[in-house]
Enzyme design. Structure first.
Site, PDB file in Angstrom:
ATOM      1  CB  SER A  57     -36.055 -35.286  -3.001  1.00 34.64           C
ATOM      2  OG  SER A  57     -35.288 -34.441  -2.161  1.00 34.64           O
ATOM      3  CE1 TYR A  94     -38.992 -36.866   1.923  1.00 36.29           C
ATOM      4  CE2 TYR A  94     -36.917 -35.941   1.179  1.00 36.29           C
ATOM      5  CZ  TYR A  94     -38.297 -35.976   1.132  1.00 36.29           C
ATOM      6  OH  TYR A  94     -38.978 -35.119   0.297  1.00 36.29           O
TER       7      TYR A  94
END
Length: 338
Positions: free
Chosen positions: A229, A242
């Site tokens: 990501s 995250y």
């Protein structure tokens, strides 16, 4: 001692989904200044550069989904068909296993892998309707599908899933680690150890468990592709845990690539920016979703079909036989908080 059955794994997956919804409810109670009565605004559109068509851009529909997030519940359906993409047999005769393959990026990757000639298995939590549709899409491309419900936090499920794939299709050539848990927190004080554990055990332990389970069946020329990501590259102030897991995935990718190079197994990662999938509407407040992707240079989130060709490229030996240990960013040049 009897090993867990398919129904046992499905029951554990349902429990995991319930747990994720409870974590989501805790954060919803902690959030302030929400406006649940706000009306939906019709999405605008921006022309995609290169081949393609106009893509939805903010303001996006104001909507929040219950975790783990079902694509069938989204007011604005993600685009996964990649109608402009023509298959050429790049993965002909190969078998691909995709975690989180029921929706979002996972579904789009499944469709293109099938279009390139691969049989495709998907692992998912409890989004059964989405999984059934993805399998139908795979089969519409002319190849075979398999759906496996379970929780990637559970090493025994990962082992079961890989064995089932090999029993069904005779082999495994490509593992795509894509399943993820995400829940925002405005501050470090809001981030509980329970939530931290859920994020790490899903996002990085799940990748570890799946890679370890798949490795005995992978051979020279096969590959592992992990979903990273932009948050793992740049951080995101409300996605502390995250972002940390995605940074760990990037490092795991590079280290595992070095570890497996002598066995001829390539390991790479794709690091998307904001993508219109169920993951974010199952996290952020509706007013935040309306602005999702607005801070990228392109002014919008990507559609899954704009990300999926990168996975085919990295999976196909004819394209990427000399590529291992990379993290490929596809971010729309996303800034912080995109």
């Amino acid at each position: 001692m009897n090993s867990p059955s398919l129904l046992d794994h499905e029951a554990e997956a349902a429990k995991a989904a319930d747990h994720q919804r409870s974590l989501q409810a805790q954060q919803n109670r902690a959030d302030r200044n929400q406006d649940p009565a706000a009306a939906n605004e019709p999405p605008q559109s921006r022309v995609a550069p290169g081949p393609g068509h106009e893509e939805p851009a903010p303001p996006l529909p104001r909507q929040q989904l219950d975790k783990p997030g079902r694509e069938s519940d989204l007011d604005l359906q993600p685009r996964y068909e990649a109608e402009h993409y023509r298959g050429s047999g790049k993965l002909q005769g190969m078998v691909v296993l995709i975690t989180g393959g029921d929706s979002g990026i996972g579904r789009a990757v499944a469709v293109l892998c099938a279009r390139e000639g691969a049989d495709v298995a998907i692992a998912y939590l409890d989004e059964h309707e989405d999984a059934e549709k993805t399998c139908a899409l795979i089969e519409a491309e002319g190849t075979r599908s398999l759906a496996l419900a379970g929780d990637v936090k559970d090493a025994t499920f990962c082992e079961h899933a890989v064995r089932k794939v090999v029993q069904t299709f005779g082999k495994l050539n490509v593992l795509v680690n894509n399943a993820a848990f995400q829940e925002h927190a405005a501050s470090l004080e809001d981030l509980t150890e329970e939530r931290f554990d859920e994020t790490f055990r899903t996002n990085i332990y799940g990748y570890f468990h799946m890679a370890k389970a798949a490795l005995p069946y992978l051979n020279r020329g096969d590959s592992i592709i992990n979903t990273g990501s932009v948050t793992g590259l740049r951080g995101s102030k409300e996605l502390l845990d995250y972002s940390a897991t995605k940074g760990a995935i990037h490092a795991f990718t590079k280290a595992l690539a070095h570890n497996l190079v002598e066995r001829g197994i390539r390991v790479n990662a794709v690091a998307p920016g904001p993508v219109w999938t169920p993951l974010n509407p199952a996290d952020k407040a509706p007013e935040d979703i309306a602005k999702f992707g607005a801070k990228t240079h392109l002014g919008r989130p990507a559609q899954p079909e704009e990300i999926s060709p990168a996975y085919v490229f990295l999976a196909a030996p004819c394209c990427a036989s000399y590529i291992t240990g990379i993290v490929l960013p596809i971010t729309g040049n996303a800034g912080d908080g995109a």
